[in-house]
Design an enzyme around this catalytic site. Structure first.
Site, PDB file in Angstrom:
ATOM      1  N   GLY A 659      30.004  63.733  61.877  1.00 32.72           N
ATOM      2  CA  GLY A 659      29.620  63.422  63.253  1.00 32.72           C
ATOM      3  C   GLY A 659      30.187  64.362  64.287  1.00 32.72           C
ATOM      4  CD  GLU A 660      35.645  65.294  64.018  1.00 32.50           C
ATOM      5  OE1 GLU A 660      36.032  66.484  64.098  1.00 32.50           O
ATOM      6  OE2 GLU A 660      36.364  64.379  63.585  1.00 32.50           O
ATOM      7  CB  SER A 661      30.095  69.175  67.990  1.00 33.05           C
ATOM      8  OG  SER A 661      31.401  69.353  68.553  1.00 33.05           O
ATOM      9  CE  LYS A 663      35.869  66.832  60.314  1.00 35.85           C
ATOM     10  NZ  LYS A 663      36.165  65.525  59.668  1.00 35.85           N
ATOM     11  CB  ILE A 664      27.664  69.487  63.098  1.00 36.61           C
ATOM     12  CG1 ILE A 664      27.767  67.978  62.873  1.00 36.61           C
ATOM     13  CG2 ILE A 664      26.213  69.934  63.077  1.00 36.61           C
ATOM     14  CD1 ILE A 664      27.072  67.163  63.944  1.00 36.61           C
TER      15      ILE A 664
END
Length: 1444
Positions: A659-661, A663-664
């Site tokens: 969900g973290e940007s 990590k994405i």
């Protein structure tokens, strides 16, 4: 005798001409013979030509008839339309080209110059078919004529014209509004079928015309829709027959490689939506006909012109590829009309796809394995066909689903080696999903899917190949395990009656089990050592050395299965704690000790069952190691040639996007880099791939999030992606395609967890096709049980439970029989693979179904109920068949089996000899015991039932009991139904062969035999608990009999059983204080075991004989009750095994038992018989048992049971001296210390013998006492051959002779002793004779004087003795005579003299001191005044004797 046959007359030539004729009659000229053969050949050719000409004229007449028929039809139809205008009719007849063509052909038919080419004969008919001016009846007539001509026999060769016929039929024109169109369509089908008839027109069409024929036939099928049912059926049958005839040629074609026939392309078939054909206009399909050659155009001027014969290339693979592709395209309903057959059941028409599926199935059946030899066809099957089958496999239509399953079954049989990944997808996404109601499948879908699965299971190697190729593949699902569990679960009738679905699943389950059982023994079974991993190896990329050689792939796949199983455990640990999960994998050598990114990435990529949230968090972590793992993870994907949205779907299905940007971003950067590396076609750089991937995820959220009200439009999406491709725009069409792809099909950012049944999306299919190119080859398993053990270990538990539940709920005889077969198959497999636990579980289940453990204690009712219960009888037969056939591998299950046997015993249903051993003695006395009948060696007449009338325990005796009426008890006669039930019961018990479990126990495995013995001991219970329970005692007796039987039957393995048997018998003997059948059976059984086993087990003889000490420990009351039987058995033991008893301990045990019987009235005879057998001839007397025999004989001699037996016992004692003499001789022959030891032992035995006789000399019975004294005198005097020393004689005098006289004298006045006077006389005489006999040996000893004075003192005491108050006259008379004789001998020997130096003067003085006390006159009588006095220095008595 008849007249002899008359000889054949030989013509005699009268002149030269007659002689020449005679020679010609018996000789052949070679030249004339060849000439004659040529003439015959010529005649045959002429005949053939004439026949051919006749056939040709016959064909011409038939063609003429067809011409007339067509012309008549044309005129009638034409006349019907313009009947009022005669001139117009006349003019049209003259100017009509079709009529002119027919008339021209009619005139030319019989012309000598006419060219009989096939095209010339058919041209007018074909022109009529093509003409758009003819009516339907005319066209039908022309088609009928063409069909008739095509079926004409030789000599006409019509093959060159077949292509023109196909073209004509394809462009057939007629009035669509004419109501008579059905005959035309039917005739078209018939003509097309005849053109492809391999029997008459062998492959006369090329690929193009074959495709044209199929396309035309399909148009007819479509046009027949609104027509009659007959036309519909006929058209479909014709289409099916065309496909059958075309693909039947495929196995005959040569193998084709990828580079072959690339230049050959058949005419494509029409595939326009929705039904794959162009619309018909005025009854005519719009098609481009193949133009006729100019020289073949119809003319009226030169109808006989020579026509060129075209070269025909027979049709082959190209047309088959095109036809197969066309059939597959009919299935692609989603792309053509936008309908999903799995979800839209109303708008979806099943008719076309069902018809197409049947055509495809036919093609596959006929093409068979040959399809793999042609890459284009194989590619269609692998990709397009299977993709469509996956779509239609979820159809709500049971017909379509059934046909799809049938096609996949045919593909499996013929092409499974080329369809590994496709088959996995079919079973995972279709069968496993539809066969279970929890995934939303209807009952019809479940039933069809289950039927298909059962059909697959009936294939001989299906399940084992699933296991080898999928369950043992790390990257595949456990298809075998899931299918077997599905069958087991589906067979369970949970809270519902048994249905057809349950029975169907049962059939599949048993088919799998039976397949394993059938493979047993069909091939070599390699040794399968346990699989272990000792160190890490990159197993993800390991390949097998050979996927066709079982010596290589069996070990390989078993190791892969072990790794896969450990990976599943590691995945479970990882889901609970990622760090500990990785540590566990390192500890099991599935990851290296020092983690590397590639191994962890492979673990995340290929391990099923991982928590995809945890995987996503790990991959998105900013840690350097996690970043490296992410890159390696992305590099495990193959995105080459793949659309961006498809690649992104595949990538995000393997984990959940964090969900973290940040990590994405890290995840998408790795994806973009990998994608751009493999598919850089449109994208300028990896940044463009990254931005576009972000944009697709945003679009996906926008389009499929219900919270977003205003959706992004196509233009918005294009606008958002401007200038991202290295500063330039991406192609608009490319972006539009991506936009609509995302809108239609959502990218699931939350993928399914674990082993869910996912839907086969287009992106997943693309990935599957790519994986199919790199997956290991499909392993074809033969009929060898290489993997059956591993497979059976997976499914055995659920399978047994499922079959047991169905068996419990079933009432149908066929279902029950099927379950019984399944039980036996499981038993066979368990036994073959030594799975004892599985076999024990199966035995427990079967025992429950026998109902033998739950019936009441009544005797007759359970027997009737059992006979009426088919389920119980089948279970009983299966149970005992397992016990007798696979008993080697039964362990704890023996207890349950014995419970059933004991129940049958209580009901009196067991065979009479169920507890007998294999070599039972025929002369054993029948044993009558208390309680219920014991079916061992007992005869049925000796068996009593406690509390019930006397009855037989055998099977026929049990049945005959029902037929007889007891007059003493008011019992009703059994009904017919009861008799039938009892008969069934007896037949069942007879089939079970229960007795063979024990009589053939010698063939049992050692572990199984030991468990059987322990089960018998356990079933017998504790002896202390049987005091007040006759049933318990009866059970214990029966179990003891069985235990003794298997002990006797396993004499070669007695060491294995003996400890348990001995302890059990010991517990019985020591815990019993009152006589009962159990202790009797225990004691006699123990003796019988010893009797039977001693000859075979010399190393165990001492232990066996020591066990007889238990008999001696019996309670007195018990021993008295059974003493006679014990004595008899001991006597038999001695008679049979005396030569096998060698140790002193063994003899002691036997002699103790014999001695015990000495004082028993009934038993002493048998005991003495055994003792006599040992001692009679001395054959069985040994130094080891001599003392024991002496003691036993003494006890029998002292026994007051019978005087005669006591006398005989004394004789045995006296006769044993010969054995001592024999051993003395052997001792003399022995050398050194050994001889001395032997001699010393003999002297001890002799003294023991003398002492034993000395004791019997005190017997109160005068006969025994006197005989004992005689025997004692015999052994003392007759022991010359015994190696006795002087010291031995001194001991004999002190301990035996003097002691005997003293004791006799002491007992002389007792009342119990009668006739003591005679005994005292005999004793004095014994003293005198022994002394005189031993005088030469005793003289010269230092203690001689003492010995001599002892003799004198005893005589003095005897002469003074009083018997009953007065002195004995006989003694007064005998003793002086005896003493006189002794003194005379001593005088003669020079022993007794007045001044003898031997002993001094005291010997002389002491002698006369005692002698004078006895008789004062003896000195004068022996030594008168003038007696000769010998030289006192002479000590050689022998020399003096010689001089005398």
């Amino acid at each position: 005798m008849g007249r002899p046959p008359r000889p054949i007359p030989i013509p005699i030539a009268r002149d030269a001409r007659d002689a020449r004729d005679a020679r010609d009659a018996y000789s052949v000229d070679p030249i004339q013979e060849r000439e004659r053969e040529r003439e015959q050949e010529q005649e045959m050719k002429e005949e053939e030509q004439e026949q051919e000409q006749d056939d040709t004229f016959s064909c011409m007449h038939m063609i003429l008839s067809e011409i007339s028929s067509v012309l008549a039809t044309m005129r009638r139809h034409h006349t019907a339309h313009i009947a009022d205008d005669f001139d117009h009719i006349h003019n049209s007849s003259i100017s009509n080209p079709l009529l002119l063509s027919f008339n021209s052909l009619r005139r030319s038919l019989f012309s000598p110059s006419f060219n009989y080419s096939s095209l010339s004969l058919l041209r007018p008919f074909l022109d009529t078919i093509r003409s758009d001016q003819t009516a339907a009846p005319v066209t039908a007539a022309a088609l009928s004529s063409v069909l008739a001509i095509l079926t004409l026999p030789a000599p006409l060769d019509l093959r060159p014209a077949l292509s023109q016929v196909v073209d004509a039929v394809a462009t057939c024109r007629f009035d669509h509004a004419d109501p008579d169109t059905e005959p035309v369509l039917l005739k078209m089908l018939h003509v097309l079928l005849e053109c492809l008839n391999p029997a008459t027109h062998t492959h006369a069409l090329d690929d193009h015309h074959v495709c044209t024929a199929v396309n035309t036939c399909f148009r007819v099928v479509h046009q027949a829709g609104p027509k009659s049912h007959l036309l519909q059926r006929s058209s479909r049958d014709a289409m099916l027959e065309l496909v059958r005839r075309i693909f039947a040629r495929l196995p005959l074609l040569p193998h084709q490689h990828q580079h072959q026939h690339q230049h050959e392309v058949a005419a494509p078939l029409d595939k326009d939506p929705p039904l794959g054909l162009k619309q018909m206009q005025n009854g005519t399909a719009i098609a481009t006909p193949t133009p006729l050659p100019e020289e073949t155009a119809p003319t009226t001027d030169d109808s006989n012109a020579t026509l060129p014969t075209p070269t025909i290339q027979p049709y082959g693979v190209p047309c088959m590829v095109e036809i197969f592709h066309f059939l597959c395209s009919l299935l692609n309903m989603v792309e053509q009309v936008g309908v999903n057959p799995a979800t839209n059941t109303v708008a979806f028409d099943e008719d076309v796809p069902l018809f197409a599926l049947r055509l495809i199935n036919t093609a596959i059946q006929l093409g068979g394995p040959s399809i793999r030899d042609h890459p284009k066809l194989l590619s269609l099957v692998q990709d397009e066909l299977f993709r469509n089958l996956m779509q239609f496999g979820l159809s709500m239509s049971s017909l379509i689903l059934s046909t799809v399953c049938s096609i996949v079954l045919n593909l499996y049989q013929n092409l499974r080696t080329e369809l590994k990944m496709q088959l996995e997808a079919f079973f995972s996404c279709i069968i496993l999903r539809l066969a279970q109601s929890k995934f939303g499948a209807t009952y019809q879908q479940q039933e069809v899917a289950m039927e298909a699965l059962v059909d697959f299971c009936r294939q001989r190697t299906f399940m084992v190949e699933l296991f080898a190729n999928f369950d043992c593949d790390i990257t595949c699902r456990n298809v075998f395990e899931e299918l077997s569990n599905l069958l087991s679960r589906s067979a369970f009738p949970l809270n519902s009656p048994l249905s057809s679905m349950h029975v169907l699943a049962l059939e599949g389950l048993i088919a799998v089990v039976q397949g394993m059982a059938d493979r047993l023994g069909t091939g070599p079974l390699p040794e399968q050592a346990p699989v272990e991993l000792t160190e890490y190896a990159p197993f993800w990329t390991v390949k097998c050395a050979s996927y066709t050689d079982p010596d290589h792939w069996v070990k390989f796949v078993r190791q892969r299965k072990y790794i896969k199983r450990r990976l599943m455990i590691g995945a479970d640990h990882f889901n609970r704690d990622p760090k500990k999960g990785l540590e566990f994998l390192q500890g099991t050598h599935l990851l290296p000790e020092k983690l590397d990114p590639q191994s962890v990435a492979c673990f995340f990529r290929y391990t099923a069952g991982l928590d995809k949230n945890l995987v996503g968090d790990f991959l998105g972590n900013h840690d350097e190691f996690c970043v490296q793992v992410l890159r390696e993870f992305a590099w495990t994907f193959d995105f080459e040639g793949m659309n961006l949205d498809t690649a992104l779907r595949l990538f995000l299905e393997t984990f959940r996007l964090p969900g973290e940007s940040q990590k994405i971003q890290r995840v998408l950067e790795a994806f973009s880099e990998r994608y751009f590396e493999q598919s850089p076609h449109i994208l300028a750089n990896k940044d463009a791939a990254l931005l576009l991937s972000y944009s697709l995820i945003m679009l996906n959220t926008d389009q499929h999030n219900v919270q977003v009200k205003k959706k992004m439009t196509e233009e918005d999406f294009i606008r958002n992606n401007r200038h991202i491709n290295g500063g330039n725009d991406l192609p608009r069409d490319y972006l539009i395609e991506l936009y609509h792809s995302i809108c239609r099909n959502e990218i699931r950012t939350i993928p399914e967890q674990g082993f869910g049944f996912f839907e086969m999306s287009p992106s997943r299919w693309v990935d599957l096709m790519r994986r199919s190119k790199t997956t290991p080859p499909y392993i074809v398993c033969g009929s060898w049980p290489h993997l059956d053990r591993d497979m059976f270990a997976v499914m055995s538990g659920p399978a047994i439970a499922a079959i047991a539940v169905v068996f419990d709920h079933a009432e149908n005889a066929e279902v029950l029989s099927t379950c019984a077969d399944g039980f036996l198959a499981i038993a066979k497999i368990s036994a073959f693979h030594h799975l004892e636990d599985v076999l024990d579980d199966l035995v427990v289940s079967l025992c429950k179904f026998t109902t033998l453990l739950s019936v009441s204690a009544m005797a007759d009712e359970p027997v009737t109920a059992f006979g009426d219960d088919l389920k119980a009888r089948l279970a009983t037969e299966a149970l005992f068949l397992i016990a007798t056939r696979y008993g080697d591998f039964v362990r704890t299950g023996w207890r349950n089996i014995l419970d059933c046997i004991l129940r049958l015993h209580k009901l009196g249903l067991l065979p009479a000899r169920v507890a007998s051993d294999a070599a039972e003695d025929a002369d054993l006395v029948p044993e009558v015991v208390q309680g219920k009948p014991l079916p061992s060696s007992l005869s049925s007449s000796n068996m009593q039932v406690m509390g019930t009338p006397r009855r037989s325990s055998g099977l026929m005796g049990r049945f005959s009991q029902l037929l007889s009426l007891d007059t003493e008890e008011p019992r009703s006669q059994p009904t017919e139904q009861q008799l039938v039930a009892h008969q069934r019961t007896l037949q069942t018990i007879q089939k079970c062969r229960i007795e063979s479990i024990f009589t053939e126990s010698k063939f049992l495995n050692a572990d199984s035999l030991l468990q059987l013995a322990r089960a018998l001991i356990w079933a017998a219970g504790h002896p202390q608990k049987m005091v007040n329970s006759s049933d318990d005692e009866d059970t214990a007796v029966f179990c003891l009999e069985l235990l003794i039987a298997i002990t006797l039957n396993n004499r070669d393995r007695i060491v294995l059983l003996w400890q348990g048997v001995y302890e059990h018998i010991s517990n019985i003997v020591q815990s019993t204080v009152m006589p009962c059948a159990l202790v009797e059976k225990a004691v006699l059984g123990l003796l019988r075991i010893c009797q039977r086993l001693l000859p075979y087990k010399e190393n165990l003889a001492d232990e066996l004989l020591r066990s007889l000490q238990l008999v001696a420990k019996l309670d007195a009351r018990v021993a008295d009750a059974y003493c006679e039987r014990i004595a008899l058995e001991v006597s038999r033991l001695v008679h049979a095994n005396a030569s096998h008893i060698r140790s002193q301990a063994g003899w002691r045990a036997v002699m103790v038992l014999l001695s015990i019987t000495a004082r028993h009235q009934e038993a002493s005879e048998h005991g003495f018989d055994g003792l006599k057998f040992i001692m009679m001839d001395g054959e069985h007397i040994t130094p080891a048992n001599y003392a024991l025999c002496v003691e036993a004989s003494r006890l029998f001699a002292e026994s007051r049971v019978e005087v005669d037996r006591s006398v005989r016992a004394l004789d045995l004692l006296a006769g044993s001296v010969s054995c001592l003499a024999k051993w003395s001789k052997e001792a003399k022959e022995a050398v050194g210390e050994e001889g001395e030891k032997m001699a010393e032992a003999v002297r001890e035995m002799w003294l023991r013998l003398a002492q034993a006789l000395r004791k019997t000399c005190l017997d109160p019975r005068d006969e025994v006492r006197n005989h004992a004294l005689s025997c004692l005198q015999k052994i003392l005097i007759g022991s010359d051959g015994v190696c006795l020393l002087s010291a031995s004689w001194l001991q004999a005098f002190d301990l035996v002779v003097f002691a005997t006289l003293d004791d006799l004298l002491e007992n002389a006045s007792q009342k119990d002793y009668r006739n003591m006077e005679t005994s005292l006389v005999i004793a004095v005489k014994l003293l005198s004779k022994v002394y005189l006999h031993l005088l030469p040996n005793l003289f010269g000893l230092s203690s001689f004087c003492k010995l001599w004075l002892g003799v004198l003192s005893r005589m003095e005491k005897f002469i003074k003795a009083k018997i009953r108050g007065k002195r004995s006259e006989k003694l007064q008379e005998v003793i002086p005579d005896l003493l006189r004789n002794i003194l005379m001998v001593m005088k003669d020997k020079g022993i007794l003299a007045k001044r003898s130096t031997i002993g001094g003067d005291s010997l002389w003085e002491l002698t006369w001191l005692h002698v004078n006390n006895i008789s004062s006159s003896l000195q004068a009588e022996v030594f008168p005044g003038q007696d000769f006095e010998p030289d006192p220095r002479r000590r050689d008595l022998g020399g003096s004797e010689n001089q005398d």
